[in-house]
Design a protein around this motif. Structure first.
Motif, short mmCIF file in Angstrom:
data_model
loop_
_atom_site.label_atom_id
_atom_site.label_comp_id
_atom_site.label_asym_id
_atom_site.label_seq_id
_atom_site.Cartn_x
_atom_site.Cartn_y
_atom_site.Cartn_z
N ASP A 196 0.50 -0.88 -0.25
CA ASP A 196 0.01 -0.45 -0.46
C ASP A 196 0.66 1.30 0.29
OD1 ASP A 196 -2.29 -1.46 -0.11
OD2 ASP A 196 -2.56 -1.13 2.43
N TYR A 197 2.04 1.38 0.70
CA TYR A 197 2.56 2.52 0.82
C TYR A 197 3.19 2.92 -0.33
CZ TYR A 197 3.08 2.36 5.36
OH TYR A 197 2.44 2.36 7.21
N GLU A 198 3.43 1.34 -1.84
CA GLU A 198 4.22 1.65 -2.96
C GLU A 198 2.92 2.14 -3.78
OE1 GLU A 198 5.78 -2.27 -4.34
OE2 GLU A 198 5.55 -2.83 -2.26
N ILE A 199 1.66 1.65 -3.83
CA ILE A 199 0.55 3.41 -4.11
C ILE A 199 0.40 4.87 -3.94
CG2 ILE A 199 -1.76 2.87 -3.95
CD1 ILE A 199 -2.09 0.35 -2.93
N ASP A 200 0.92 4.85 -2.62
CA ASP A 200 1.15 5.81 -1.99
C ASP A 200 2.26 6.65 -2.65
OD1 ASP A 200 -0.24 5.85 -0.11
OD2 ASP A 200 0.56 5.97 1.59
N VAL A 201 2.90 5.78 -2.91
CA VAL A 201 4.56 6.78 -3.70
C VAL A 201 4.08 6.63 -5.12
CG1 VAL A 201 6.29 5.83 -4.60
CG2 VAL A 201 6.55 5.58 -1.94
N GLU A 202 3.35 5.69 -6.07
CA GLU A 202 3.14 6.00 -7.54
C GLU A 202 2.36 7.27 -7.99
OE1 GLU A 202 2.80 3.83 -10.71
OE2 GLU A 202 2.75 2.99 -9.60
N THR A 203 1.32 7.43 -6.62
CA THR A 203 0.20 8.44 -6.27
C THR A 203 1.24 9.76 -6.38
OG1 THR A 203 -1.66 7.05 -5.41
CG2 THR A 203 -1.97 9.10 -5.80
N PHE A 204 2.16 9.97 -5.76
CA PHE A 204 2.98 11.65 -5.95
C PHE A 204 3.67 11.31 -7.15
CE2 PHE A 204 7.38 11.87 -3.36
CZ PHE A 204 6.56 13.68 -3.06
N VAL A 205 4.16 10.30 -6.71
CA VAL A 205 4.94 11.02 -8.31
C VAL A 205 4.32 11.14 -9.41
CG1 VAL A 205 6.77 9.39 -10.24
CG2 VAL A 205 6.71 9.70 -7.82
N GLN A 206 2.98 10.65 -10.13
CA GLN A 206 2.31 10.96 -10.59
C GLN A 206 1.26 12.17 -10.40
OE1 GLN A 206 2.56 9.42 -13.53
NE2 GLN A 206 3.43 7.45 -12.71
N GLN A 207 0.88 12.40 -9.39
CA GLN A 207 0.00 13.35 -9.08
C GLN A 207 1.08 14.81 -8.79
OE1 GLN A 207 -3.71 12.82 -7.48
NE2 GLN A 207 -3.70 10.96 -8.17
N ILE A 208 2.31 14.46 -8.65
CA ILE A 208 2.79 15.63 -7.97
C ILE A 208 4.05 16.08 -8.15
CG2 ILE A 208 3.88 17.00 -5.44
CD1 ILE A 208 1.04 17.15 -5.80
N VAL A 209 5.25 14.92 -8.10
CA VAL A 209 6.85 14.88 -8.59
C VAL A 209 6.45 15.23 -10.70
CG1 VAL A 209 8.75 14.34 -8.70
CG2 VAL A 209 7.45 13.88 -7.01
N LEU A 210 6.43 14.19 -10.98
CA LEU A 210 6.73 15.29 -12.24
C LEU A 210 5.92 16.13 -13.15
CD1 LEU A 210 6.33 10.62 -13.58
CD2 LEU A 210 7.91 12.53 -12.87
N PRO A 211 4.43 16.22 -12.65
CA PRO A 211 3.58 16.79 -13.29
C PRO A 211 4.50 18.78 -12.89
CG PRO A 211 2.81 15.88 -12.36
CD PRO A 211 3.48 15.83 -11.59
N ASP A 212 4.75 18.74 -11.67
CA ASP A 212 5.10 20.41 -11.14
C ASP A 212 6.13 20.41 -10.27
OD1 ASP A 212 2.16 21.09 -10.91
OD2 ASP A 212 2.04 19.60 -9.29
N CYS A 213 7.04 19.74 -10.00
CA CYS A 213 8.93 19.51 -9.29
C CYS A 213 10.04 19.60 -11.10
CB CYS A 213 8.95 18.74 -8.49
SG CYS A 213 7.77 18.45 -7.61
N PRO A 214 11.12 20.07 -10.85
CA PRO A 214 11.83 19.90 -11.98
C PRO A 214 12.94 18.92 -12.23
CG PRO A 214 12.51 21.70 -10.03
CD PRO A 214 11.15 21.45 -9.37
N PRO A 215 12.93 18.44 -13.02
CA PRO A 215 13.90 16.65 -12.86
C PRO A 215 15.65 17.62 -13.11
CG PRO A 215 12.97 17.00 -15.31
CD PRO A 215 12.53 18.31 -14.41
N PRO A 216 16.51 16.39 -12.69
CA PRO A 216 16.38 14.77 -11.91
C PRO A 216 15.72 15.15 -11.03
CG PRO A 216 18.49 15.50 -12.03
CD PRO A 216 17.67 16.89 -12.70
N TYR A 217 15.30 13.34 -10.59
CA TYR A 217 14.78 13.31 -9.78
C TYR A 217 15.60 12.65 -7.89
CZ TYR A 217 10.79 15.23 -12.02
OH TYR A 217 10.58 15.57 -13.36
#
Length: 315
Positions: free
Chosen positions: A98-119
């Motif tokens: 379930d924690y992996e679901i949290d990370v993937e949701t966070f990456v897809q909804q917050i990190v990739l759209p709104d945060c500058p790469p690299p990560y």
């Protein structure tokens, strides 16, 4: 959703916070900080069990001073993310994935759209265990991962077969939502400083306790049988001889020589078998290296600065 700010622990500036919802319907609190002028990318900071975003404001400032944007979540079941049981103090999760679901949701909804790469990822204790599972599964969102006292195993023979069998039996008996044997309904991190197992720094310990005193709903108490059952099975999985060798991502593990929460020996053994990994044991430090005295924290940051951002493996 706002962040708690107290005089001893003000919210770092340039923050955006709110909530996101996972595919299985869990509401998670997030925060992200804009990159400074000398941007180097984004560090995603993943906390340990029982911790919240507010506890890492000092680390957020340290990372932004180094040129990084920062993004965080509260794991499901802690901080101001949704709790899985009616008694929100109980540290509960159905399964570690379930924690992996949290990370993937966070990456897809917050990190990739709104945060500058690299990560990059910086993960503590339980957060480190989640990152290892994701890396083993081949998730490549992060160029490099740094872990402090990752939860690879517990000291002694705590996670040996008899304990795992007991937890399985209790869970099958319908007691998954109960505290582990001898577990107390007292918020973690609010006890006296003397004899605490996490840090030798009285000022930082008092600061973190003040956060929970101001808003006790940010904290959790002892783990439940369900949490311990799935966590013990995860740690047992790390013992497979080929587990570390199948991880391809560059990983730096920082362990504490005076750690009584997780096994430093297990961290060293696991790191030794990583294909692109290294580790450092910080002599004298306790479990929460980032909440420790400056003489220990400075060793962490020297290792971090030498490892991140590093040279990308692929152009």
């Amino acid at each position: 959703m706002t962040l708690l700010s107290i005089p001893a622990n003000p919210v770092p500036e340039d923050v955006v916070s709110g909530t996101i919802r996972t595919p299985d319907g869990v509401e998670l609190r997030f925060a992200r900080w804009a990159p400074p002028a000398n941007r180097k990318g984004t560090v995603c900071l993943f906390t340990g069990r029982g911790e919240c975003i507010e506890k890492y404001f000092e680390t957020v400032r340290d990372l932004r001073d180094r040129g990084f944007a920062v993004a965080m979540i509260d794991w499901r079941g802690q901080g101001h993310s949704a709790r899985g049981l009616r008694n929100g103090r109980k540290g509960y999760v159905r399964r570690f994935s379930d924690y992996e679901i949290d990370v993937e949701t966070f990456v897809q909804q917050i990190v990739l759209p709104d945060c500058p790469p690299p990560y990059f990822a910086l993960a503590h204790s339980m957060g480190g265990a989640v990152m290892l599972r994701l890396a083993y599964a081949g998730k490549r969102w992060f160029d490099r991962i740094v872990m402090t006292a990752p939860m690879i195993d517990l000291p002694g023979r705590v996670t040996a077969w008899p304990a795992r069998a007991l937890l399985r039996t209790l869970r099958f008996a319908g007691l998954g939502g109960a505290y582990v044997p001898r577990g107390e309904d007292v918020i973690v991190g609010t006890g006296p400083f003397v004899g605490n197992p996490v840090t030798s720094d009285p000022v930082r310990y008092a600061r973190n306790a003040a956060i929970l005193e101001e808003d006790p709903t940010l904290g959790i108490a002892a783990p439940t049988i369900a949490w311990a059952d799935t966590a013990f099975r995860t740690m047992h999985g790390f013992r497979a001889l080929d587990y570390p060798s199948k991880i391809r991502q560059p990983i730096l593990m920082l362990a504490a020589s005076n750690d009584t929460i997780v096994s430093t020996a297990a961290i060293e053994e696991f790191a030794y078998h990583l294909r692109a990994g290294s580790h450092l044991v910080i002599a004298g430090a306790k479990h929460e290296i980032l909440q420790e005295q400056e003489r220990y924290r400075s060793q962490f940051w020297a290792a971090f600065d030498a490892f991140v951002p590093g040279t990308p493996l692929f152009k």
